[in-house]
Write an enzyme that holds these catalytic residues in place. Structure first.
Site, PDB file in Angstrom:
ATOM      1  N   ALA A  77       0.850  -1.190   0.000  1.00 49.39           N
ATOM      2  CA  ALA A  77       0.000   0.000   0.000  1.00 49.39           C
ATOM      3  C   ALA A  77       0.895   1.253   0.000  1.00 49.39           C
ATOM      4  CB  ALA A  77      -0.888  -0.028   1.247  1.00 49.39           C
ATOM      5  N   GLN A  79       1.355   3.524   2.133  1.00 49.47           N
ATOM      6  CA  GLN A  79       2.086   3.712   3.399  1.00 49.47           C
ATOM      7  C   GLN A  79       2.744   2.406   3.875  1.00 49.47           C
ATOM      8  OE1 GLN A  79       3.050   6.382   4.923  1.00 49.47           O
ATOM      9  NE2 GLN A  79       1.995   7.686   3.443  1.00 49.47           N
ATOM     10  N   SER A  80       3.128   1.541   2.950  1.00 51.75           N
ATOM     11  CA  SER A  80       3.752   0.265   3.314  1.00 51.75           C
ATOM     12  C   SER A  80       5.103   0.463   3.995  1.00 51.75           C
ATOM     13  CB  SER A  80       3.936  -0.572   2.048  1.00 51.75           C
ATOM     14  OG  SER A  80       4.834  -1.641   2.304  1.00 51.75           O
ATOM     15  N   ASN A  81       5.201  -0.089   5.201  1.00 52.08           N
ATOM     16  CA  ASN A  81       6.491  -0.096   5.899  1.00 52.08           C
ATOM     17  C   ASN A  81       7.445  -1.076   5.240  1.00 52.08           C
ATOM     18  OD1 ASN A  81       5.612   1.593   8.213  1.00 52.08           O
ATOM     19  ND2 ASN A  81       4.197  -0.127   8.495  1.00 52.08           N
ATOM     20  N   CYS A  83       7.607  -1.781   2.027  1.00 50.02           N
ATOM     21  CA  CYS A  83       8.203  -1.165   0.839  1.00 50.02           C
ATOM     22  C   CYS A  83       9.328  -0.203   1.228  1.00 50.02           C
ATOM     23  CB  CYS A  83       7.133  -0.437   0.016  1.00 50.02           C
ATOM     24  SG  CYS A  83       6.044  -1.590  -0.863  1.00 50.02           S
TER      25      CYS A  83
END
Ligand SMILES: *Cc1c(COP(=O)(O)O)cnc(C)c1O
Length: 333
Positions: A77, A79-81, A83
């Site tokens: 997503a 706000q993916s941590n 990624c």
């Protein structure tokens, strides 16, 4: 240890600052009138503001490098941590990073997305839910150009990545042994299943007799439990272990998930305030605050006995709080 397996035989790139602290939370415990609370600070793994994906990436990036990869794909997503930590790991390992980002909450240039850009990740947006298919197609195109892509699924929760959380158990066992403590229950946010699945495998291999509760951050319990079982079995397979898991081995709580992934709830916002006010620990709105809300509820309703020791796994996510400033500001009054 039950079966003849060796983590040391797996390719691994050192990325995390380990061991992460295991802290007492006496003021939180006193406020709740509850049991001893320990916080495993995996928000402090250190890579580009830390978080749980760094442990997985030690094995994933190790595997990518051992295969001679030059480009890493992963997805998540906005706000993916995961990624953000993958982008940072690629910088450190000298690999190109391509992120496939789905549509979702908070796609403004804030929090993790801002860090992705600073970390120079290439970003591809997709409206598809099947990010594995999108990445496979993009990887084929890169291969045709002579590149060597390595594809990491959402959350890094395949067998290789899940090893990161099997190995956490060794670290934890040694910290508990040093302090002469045991843990009766642990709470951790569960999304793609590798964190809980890895701990499940590690606890089985090292006979840690605790109750491990995964708190779902977006899906119903049965679906998350399926991911956890899959991750644990895949990791056992990669390790060459004969251990196997089924749904009966897994506990997932979805009472605090709220309306959807990425949407904060009154309980999660309260959890953020309580951890901050009592211990100076900052939780994140997407994952850890929902897991903390479940633990707080179980303490308040006396589902957890006063004589138990409960461990909260702080899996990170802190940068996302800045993308949620509007929701947070409302709950501050
Ligand atoms: C990804 C993530 C989780 C969930 O871990 P999974 O291994 O995907 O279940 C929990 N907390 C934070 C902060 C995360 O970024």
């Amino acid at each position: 240890m039950k079966s003849k397996t060796s983590l040391a035989a797996m390719p691994r790139t050192r990325l995390a600052h380990l061991p992460t602290p295991l802290d007492d939370a006496p003021r939180l415990s006193a406020l709740l009138g509850g049991p001893r609370i320990l916080i495993k600070r995996d928000d402090m793994t250190g890579l580009a503001l830390g978080g749980n994906k760094t442990r997985k990436l030690e094995f994933l990036i190790g595997d990518a490098l051992s295969q001679g990869a030059d480009t890493v794909f992963t997805a998540g997503a906005p706000q993916s941590n995961h990624c953000r930590q993958t982008a940072a790991a690629c910088c450190k390992a000298g690999l190109r990073c391509i992120l496939v980002l789905t549509t979702g909450q908070h796609d403004e240039l804030q929090g993790n997305l801002l860090l992705d850009r600073i970390l120079k990740a290439e970003i591809v947006h997709t409206k598809s839910d099947d990010t594995n298919a999108v990445m496979a197609e993009l990887a084929t195109a890169e291969r045709a150009k002579g590149r060597k892509p390595y594809v990491i699924p959402i959350g890094g929760s395949n067998g290789v990545g899940t090893l990161g959380y099997a190995s956490l158990i060794l670290e934890l066992a040694s910290q508990l042994f040093e302090r002469g403590q045991t843990v009766d229950r642990a709470y951790a946010a569960s999304g793609s299943g590798g964190t809980q699945g890895g701990m499940l495998l590690g606890a089985r291999l090292y006979d840690l007799p605790w109750r491990l509760i995964g708190v779902s951050t977006g899906r119903r319990s049965a679906e998350v439990a399926g991911y956890v079982v899959h991750a644990a079995n895949e990791a056992a397979h990669v390790l060459g272990s004969t251990e196997s898991f089924s749904g009966q081995d897994v506990e997932v709580d979805d009472r605090f998930t709220g309306p959807a992934y990425g949407i904060s709830t009154p309980e999660s916002r309260e959890a953020i305030r309580l951890f901050a006010e009592t211990e100076g620990v900052i939780l994140d709105p997407v994952y850890t605050a929902k897991a903390a809300a479940a633990m707080i509820h179980d303490i308040r309703t006396k589902a957890i006995g006063r004589d138990e020791t409960v461990m909260f796994v702080h899996t990170g996510g802190t940068p996302a709080i800045f993308a949620y400033h509007v929701e947070m500001a409302e709950s501050l009054g």
